[in-house]
Design a protein around this motif. Structure first.
Motif, PDB file in Angstrom:
ATOM      1  N   HIS A  56       0.559  -1.227   0.069  1.00 33.33           N
ATOM      2  CA  HIS A  56      -0.082   0.262  -0.271  1.00 33.33           C
ATOM      3  C   HIS A  56       0.562   1.477   0.029  1.00 33.33           C
ATOM      4  O   HIS A  56       0.423   2.078  -1.027  1.00 33.33           O
ATOM      5  CB  HIS A  56      -0.723   0.245   1.355  1.00 33.33           C
ATOM      6  CG  HIS A  56      -1.758   1.393   1.201  1.00 33.33           C
ATOM      7  ND1 HIS A  56      -2.692   1.797   1.042  1.00 33.33           N
ATOM      8  CD2 HIS A  56      -1.441   1.954   2.436  1.00 33.33           C
ATOM      9  CE1 HIS A  56      -2.835   3.157   1.160  1.00 33.33           C
ATOM     10  NE2 HIS A  56      -1.821   3.518   2.227  1.00 33.33           N
ATOM     11  N   SER A  85      -6.210   2.043  -0.250  1.00 30.72           N
ATOM     12  CA  SER A  85      -7.043   2.185   1.150  1.00 30.72           C
ATOM     13  C   SER A  85      -8.125   1.565   1.364  1.00 30.72           C
ATOM     14  O   SER A  85      -9.373   0.909   1.475  1.00 30.72           O
ATOM     15  CB  SER A  85      -6.791   2.566   2.095  1.00 30.72           C
ATOM     16  OG  SER A  85      -6.050   4.230   1.507  1.00 30.72           O
ATOM     17  N   HIS A 147       2.979   9.113   4.913  1.00 26.70           N
ATOM     18  CA  HIS A 147       1.854   9.046   4.921  1.00 26.70           C
ATOM     19  C   HIS A 147       2.743   7.146   5.533  1.00 26.70           C
ATOM     20  O   HIS A 147       1.989   6.525   6.268  1.00 26.70           O
ATOM     21  CB  HIS A 147       1.750   8.615   3.762  1.00 26.70           C
ATOM     22  CG  HIS A 147       0.102   7.051   2.783  1.00 26.70           C
ATOM     23  ND1 HIS A 147       0.879   6.355   2.653  1.00 26.70           N
ATOM     24  CD2 HIS A 147      -0.623   6.986   3.737  1.00 26.70           C
ATOM     25  CE1 HIS A 147       0.323   5.526   2.571  1.00 26.70           C
ATOM     26  NE2 HIS A 147      -0.538   5.683   3.386  1.00 26.70           N
ATOM     27  N   HIS A 151       2.618   4.527   8.409  1.00 31.06           N
ATOM     28  CA  HIS A 151       1.999   3.115   8.641  1.00 31.06           C
ATOM     29  C   HIS A 151       3.240   2.231   9.070  1.00 31.06           C
ATOM     30  O   HIS A 151       3.079   1.472   9.408  1.00 31.06           O
ATOM     31  CB  HIS A 151       1.957   2.835   6.801  1.00 31.06           C
ATOM     32  CG  HIS A 151       0.654   2.964   6.537  1.00 31.06           C
ATOM     33  ND1 HIS A 151      -0.167   2.136   6.412  1.00 31.06           N
ATOM     34  CD2 HIS A 151      -0.237   3.800   5.430  1.00 31.06           C
ATOM     35  CE1 HIS A 151      -1.656   1.900   5.551  1.00 31.06           C
ATOM     36  NE2 HIS A 151      -1.145   4.021   5.027  1.00 31.06           N
TER      37      HIS A 151
HETATM   38 FE   LIG Z   1      -2.965   4.575   4.187  1.00 30.88          FE
END
Ligand SMILES: [Fe+2]
Length: 457
Positions: A56, A85, A147, A151
């Protein structure tokens, strides 16, 4: 994607290449101890399989390449579907609870995808200065790295849920408490500038400008004035020892302390203590990355894995309340005498391992109260950055004057969630700011969440 970027943050090319390499490498360092079977399992609807995170975070950069790199060929439609997502704007995607129901793409194929995206991104960044819209692209690359750091933290939560003490984390020795931290700081009210904005930074912080403050999410802006009454804030986080007293006083059995919604969750899910607490042979134990420990041995450490409901119930039981996010931020950023605004509780230097327990400390757990005197705020509050995210009573809503800078990133979550502040032991140093607004639902507790209490004066 150009149309949805409404404001860009200046980022120069060479430092971002180094940053790109470092951030991408850390994700793979986190997952390195996993066995191949571990990568594909989803142990709860709210967690994601590690394989999904590594794909992702690459997908995020692929959306950038697909928009900005002329002639870029999509790697695989199947991957676009599996690794998206929640972005409606980027097409169909697998439902979140089903991420662990597919064995394909395989881990090997996901890593190959990740390597492909890295090659493409590094080539793209090498030539970035030739693009007329390089500033917009670089702002997006920085967003992609922020981002990815989000994660990385989620990976720590999810690996804990998946394996906990079976995971071979490289845990560093915990620092000992060197000072006693007690009582509440009394803080004067009045008008306060809440939120991120260079215009309210002091001249001193402009000169030093920590790298963390080169970037902020749109939900931290704009800085705006709020009025605070005088208040008091705990100088330390609520500890396991204090929380155990609440439990021993039948806190989980007494409706008086709970919001109606919280009381429903307590009864529905049969909660008797925080997540990862287990009752063995008449004693409460806490399981973490290093094993199963008697709670009594961790009584001077911050309680973690509690929901907003549990934090609120404790606060009411203790005759206190949770702080608002403005109360938290003032205590973390303001010097009492001059009113000067600081980037961090300790001043304007970037975080390091002596000031806060963040991911780089490698503790994989909160540290004892009083273990980070160098991180003390001007109001003598300790461990505001790192250790555990701190619940506030504030609803996660846009600040007045909010402008979305990236569709569907923060702006679509402004309902039914609560704000948490300060970062945790799983937050990378570069990723945290005093103005950072994290948000979760009131019942969630698989993340590293704790709290400190406030009181009216
Ligand atoms: Fe994300």
């Amino acid at each position: 994607m150009a149309s949805i970027i409404r404001e860009s943050v200046a980022v120069s090319a060479p430092p971002i290449i180094a940053l790109y390499r470092a951030v991408r490498a850390r994700t793979m360092q986190i997952v390195a101890p996993l066995e191949i079977e571990d990568y594909v399992i989803q142990t709860a609807e709210y967690m994601s399989p590690p394989r999904w995170h590594i794909g992702h975070t690459s997908w995020f950069f692929e959306t950038l390449l697909r928009t900005y790199q002329p002639g870029y060929q999509t790697y695989s439609e199947e991957f676009l579907f599996y690794f998206n997502s929640y972005y409606e704007g980027f097409g169909a995607r697998i439902e979140r609870p089903k991420r662990g129901t597919k064995s394909r793409p395989t881990v090997k194929a996901t890593v190959a995808y990740r390597n492909h995206i890295d090659e493409q991104m590094l080539r793209f960044l090498d030539a970035i200065e030739s693009y007329s819209n390089s500033e917009t692209i670089l702002a997006l690359v920085r967003l992609g790295l922020e981002h990815e750091m989000q994660h990385q933290e989620l990976l720590v939560y999810d690996i804990k849920h998946l394996l906990c003490d079976q995971f071979a984390a490289q845990v560093q020795a915990a620092p000992q408490a060197t000072v006693k931290v007690e009582g509440m700081a009394e803080i004067e009210g009045g008008l306060f500038w809440l939120g991120y904005g260079k215009e309210v930074q002091s001249p001193k912080s402009k000169v030093q400008s920590p790298l963390n403050y080169d970037f902020a999410f749109d939900n931290e802006k704009p800085a705006h004035q709020v009025f605070l009454q005088d208040y008091a804030l705990d100088r330390r986080l609520v500890t396991n020892g204090e929380y155990l007293e609440f439990m021993r006083d039948n806190g989980y059995q007494d409706f008086r302390w709970w919001f109606s919604e919280g009381w429903e969750v307590v009864n529905r899910d049969h909660w008797l203590g925080p997540m990862y607490w287990e009752f063995h042979d008449g004693a409460w134990m806490i399981r973490d990355f290093t094993g199963l420990h008697p709670a009594s041995e961790k009584d001077n450490e911050p309680v973690s894995h509690v929901s907003f409901h549990e934090a609120s119930a404790f606060a009411k039981w203790a005759g206190k309340r949770l702080p608002t996010e403005a109360e938290w931020e003032k205590a973390a950023t303001h010097e009492s005498r001059s009113g000067e605004r600081l980037a961090f509780p300790w001043g304007n230097d970037e975080p390091d391992t002596s000031k806060a327990n963040l991911f780089e400390n490698g503790l994989w757990a909160p540290a004892a109260i009083g273990a980070f005197p160098a991180g003390e705020s001007r109001y003598n509050c300790h461990q505001m950055i790192g250790d555990v995210w701190e619940w506030t009573t504030s609803d996660y809503v846009p600040y007045p004057g909010f402008k979305s800078e990236f569709d569907e990133y923060n702006d679509k979550w402004f309902v039914n969630q609560k704000v948490l502040r300060g970062g945790s032991f799983a937050t990378p140093q570069l990723h945290i700011r005093s103005t950072y607004r994290n948000f979760f639902h009131a019942h969630e507790r698989w993340m590293v969440s704790g709290f400190r209490c406030a009181k009216d004066l």
